[in-house]
Write a protein that holds these residues in place. Structure first.
Motif, mmCIF file in Angstrom:
data_model
loop_
_atom_site.group_PDB
_atom_site.id
_atom_site.type_symbol
_atom_site.label_atom_id
_atom_site.label_comp_id
_atom_site.label_asym_id
_atom_site.label_seq_id
_atom_site.Cartn_x
_atom_site.Cartn_y
_atom_site.Cartn_z
ATOM 1 N N ASN A 111 0.854 -1.184 0.000
ATOM 2 C CA ASN A 111 0.000 0.000 0.000
ATOM 3 C C ASN A 111 0.897 1.243 0.000
ATOM 4 O O ASN A 111 1.720 1.424 0.892
ATOM 5 C CB ASN A 111 -0.884 -0.014 1.246
ATOM 6 N N PRO A 112 0.808 2.099 -1.035
ATOM 7 C CA PRO A 112 1.807 3.153 -1.189
ATOM 8 C C PRO A 112 1.822 4.187 -0.069
ATOM 9 O O PRO A 112 2.880 4.757 0.230
ATOM 10 C CB PRO A 112 1.440 3.795 -2.533
ATOM 11 N N ALA A 113 0.663 4.431 0.554
ATOM 12 C CA ALA A 113 0.648 5.383 1.664
ATOM 13 C C ALA A 113 1.334 4.784 2.888
ATOM 14 O O ALA A 113 2.097 5.467 3.588
ATOM 15 C CB ALA A 113 -0.792 5.780 1.990
ATOM 16 N N GLU A 114 1.074 3.504 3.141
ATOM 17 C CA GLU A 114 1.750 2.838 4.254
ATOM 18 C C GLU A 114 3.240 2.690 3.971
ATOM 19 O O GLU A 114 4.070 2.797 4.891
ATOM 20 C CB GLU A 114 1.108 1.483 4.513
ATOM 21 N N ARG A 115 3.589 2.439 2.718
ATOM 22 C CA ARG A 115 5.001 2.353 2.353
ATOM 23 C C ARG A 115 5.706 3.676 2.628
ATOM 24 O O ARG A 115 6.823 3.709 3.147
ATOM 25 C CB ARG A 115 5.141 1.989 0.873
ATOM 26 N N ALA A 116 5.028 4.784 2.277
ATOM 27 C CA ALA A 116 5.619 6.111 2.485
ATOM 28 C C ALA A 116 5.866 6.370 3.966
ATOM 29 O O ALA A 116 6.925 6.885 4.349
ATOM 30 C CB ALA A 116 4.702 7.181 1.897
ATOM 31 N N PHE A 117 4.911 5.995 4.812
ATOM 32 C CA PHE A 117 5.097 6.207 6.250
ATOM 33 C C PHE A 117 6.211 5.316 6.787
ATOM 34 O O PHE A 117 7.022 5.750 7.618
ATOM 35 C CB PHE A 117 3.799 5.937 7.009
ATOM 36 N N SER A 118 6.277 4.076 6.312
ATOM 37 C CA SER A 118 7.357 3.187 6.731
ATOM 38 C C SER A 118 8.711 3.750 6.321
ATOM 39 O O SER A 118 9.683 3.693 7.083
ATOM 40 C CB SER A 118 7.149 1.797 6.125
ATOM 41 N N GLN A 119 8.776 4.318 5.116
ATOM 42 C CA GLN A 119 10.023 4.937 4.656
ATOM 43 C C GLN A 119 10.400 6.119 5.542
ATOM 44 O O GLN A 119 11.562 6.300 5.910
ATOM 45 C CB GLN A 119 9.868 5.409 3.217
ATOM 46 N N PHE A 120 9.395 6.921 5.910
ATOM 47 C CA PHE A 120 9.637 8.081 6.766
ATOM 48 C C PHE A 120 10.218 7.659 8.114
ATOM 49 O O PHE A 120 11.223 8.218 8.580
ATOM 50 C CB PHE A 120 8.331 8.851 6.968
ATOM 51 N N THR A 121 9.610 6.651 8.753
ATOM 52 C CA THR A 121 10.115 6.238 10.053
ATOM 53 C C THR A 121 11.484 5.568 9.936
ATOM 54 O O THR A 121 12.333 5.718 10.818
ATOM 55 C CB THR A 121 9.114 5.295 10.756
ATOM 56 N N PHE A 122 11.714 4.858 8.825
ATOM 57 C CA PHE A 122 13.047 4.296 8.580
ATOM 58 C C PHE A 122 14.073 5.419 8.449
ATOM 59 O O PHE A 122 15.185 5.328 8.977
ATOM 60 C CB PHE A 122 13.030 3.449 7.313
ATOM 61 N N ASN A 123 13.697 6.491 7.751
ATOM 62 C CA ASN A 123 14.610 7.628 7.601
ATOM 63 C C ASN A 123 14.916 8.266 8.948
ATOM 64 O O ASN A 123 16.042 8.724 9.189
ATOM 65 C CB ASN A 123 14.010 8.661 6.652
ATOM 66 N N GLU A 137 4.984 17.051 7.812
ATOM 67 C CA GLU A 137 6.034 18.025 7.479
ATOM 68 C C GLU A 137 6.962 17.462 6.413
ATOM 69 O O GLU A 137 7.385 18.192 5.497
ATOM 70 C CB GLU A 137 6.809 18.405 8.741
ATOM 71 N N ALA A 138 7.275 16.183 6.519
ATOM 72 C CA ALA A 138 8.151 15.557 5.525
ATOM 73 C C ALA A 138 7.484 15.545 4.150
ATOM 74 O O ALA A 138 8.140 15.791 3.130
ATOM 75 C CB ALA A 138 8.510 14.143 5.959
ATOM 76 N N LEU A 139 6.186 15.269 4.112
ATOM 77 C CA LEU A 139 5.466 15.288 2.837
ATOM 78 C C LEU A 139 5.471 16.685 2.226
ATOM 79 O O LEU A 139 5.606 16.848 1.004
ATOM 80 C CB LEU A 139 4.030 14.810 3.042
ATOM 81 N N GLU A 140 5.330 17.699 3.052
ATOM 82 C CA GLU A 140 5.338 19.079 2.556
ATOM 83 C C GLU A 140 6.696 19.471 1.998
ATOM 84 O O GLU A 140 6.793 20.350 1.132
ATOM 85 C CB GLU A 140 4.935 20.035 3.685
ATOM 86 N N ALA A 153 15.111 8.388 -0.931
ATOM 87 C CA ALA A 153 14.394 7.999 0.279
ATOM 88 C C ALA A 153 13.426 9.075 0.740
ATOM 89 O O ALA A 153 12.498 8.792 1.504
ATOM 90 C CB ALA A 153 15.390 7.690 1.401
ATOM 91 N N PHE A 154 13.627 10.319 0.278
ATOM 92 C CA PHE A 154 12.721 11.410 0.635
ATOM 93 C C PHE A 154 11.578 11.587 -0.369
ATOM 94 O O PHE A 154 10.718 12.437 -0.185
ATOM 95 C CB PHE A 154 13.486 12.733 0.742
#
Length: 299
Positions: A111-123, A137-140, A153-154
């Motif tokens: 799921n791309p939204a969940e993937r994005a959040f997982s990437q954020f927390t990994f970062n 804030e990261a999305l903005e 990764a961003f």
């Protein structure tokens, strides 16, 4: 000359490490070491232009060097590697087609939204995103970072446009591209593994236990403790003189576990992203991964 006959191209944070390690246990399969040679990114100008925050590019640069990691694979029926940034790179698709035109392409998609959040927390775990920064804030910041050639990764939203990213692979390889849903891999790993074995024309193997989750993200409760554990400092130097390596490693592992916590999901931000991904998800569900439609029903 030995080259892979299948590639796991992504997506990042979608189970590619667990799949790579699982396939490596198959007696007819040879999986590369390192897991992510990323050789087919060596001609992608976007990839090479990334600001990696002072880190060197880790990709293999030359074909002889790439061939070298498969020297021991001559007797294997299926030879593979797993570089999850390939999915995001049309240049990689073109170079793969020119180098190993008969290769099979495997993708695991989350799921791309969940993937994005997982990437954020990994970062955040890696120290690339400040712990105080929120997912919103990261999305903005994404557009600004893309313009500045930030590390991929961003690229939280862009990395989730799977139908767009798969298009050059489908154009180049047709029915030699197969895609599985991350959810199925987590919930029905034996079934997914059986289908992958069939796709790679190798014998089915019995999965005796579910694959271990890899690269599970956790964040430090205390940034100070993390710095004491991970960076050179007088306390670490003193411990080296007082404790044997095994005891010091065990103590460090215990302290890291005590200092770690799983971040709470930002369900509101994840839900709002689904509108951004909806059109791409519907195209994906129509063309190659019907299971993707479930992502929309879950929101």
């Amino acid at each position: 000359m030995t080259l892979p006959n299948f590639l796991v191209i992504g997506a990042e944070k979608s189970g590619t490490t667990a799949l790579h390690e699982l396939l490596a246990t198959h007696p007819q399969v040879f999986m590369s070491e390192p897991k992510e040679p990323s050789f087919f990114l060596s001609q992608d100008r976007r990839y090479l232009a990334q600001d990696l925050l002072g880190q060197p590019h880790g990709h293999i640069r030359t074909q002889p060097e790439y061939e070298g990691i498969f020297v021991a694979a001559a007797a294997a029926k299926a030879i593979g590697e797993s570089s999850p940034c390939y999915l995001y790179s049309p240049a990689a698709a073109q170079l793969i087609r020119a180098t190993i035109p008969g290769v099979r392409i495997i993708a695991l998609l989350r799921n791309p939204a969940e993937r994005a959040f997982s990437q954020f927390t990994f970062n955040q775990q890696r120290g690339w995103e400040p712990l105080a920064r929120t997912f919103r804030e990261a999305l903005e910041l994404e557009e600004e970072r893309v313009r500045a050639d930030s590390m991929w990764a961003f690229h939280y939203t862009r990395r989730g446009m799977y139908a767009q990213q798969l298009a050059p692979y489908i154009n180049a390889f047709g029915d030699r591209v197969r895609v599985w849903a991350y959810d199925d891999f987590v919930e029905q790993p034996a079934h997914v593994l059986r289908e992958i074995c069939e796709f790679c024309e190798i014998e089915e193997i019995t999965l005796e236990k579910p694959p271990a989750r890899r690269n599970v993200t956790s964040l430090p409760r205390s940034g100070i403790i993390r710095q004491l554990l991970d960076r050179p400092n007088p306390i670490k130097a003193m411990a080296r003189g007082l404790m044997p390596n095994r005891a010091r490693s065990a103590l460090g592992g215990m302290l890291r576990r005590m200092n770690a916590h799983r971040p709470a999901k930002d369900d509101e931000a994840i839900g709002s992203l689904m509108a951004v991904f909806e059109e791409d998800i519907r195209q994906l569900a129509t063309t190659i991964l019907p299971k993707a439609a479930d992502w929309l029903s879950r929101g």
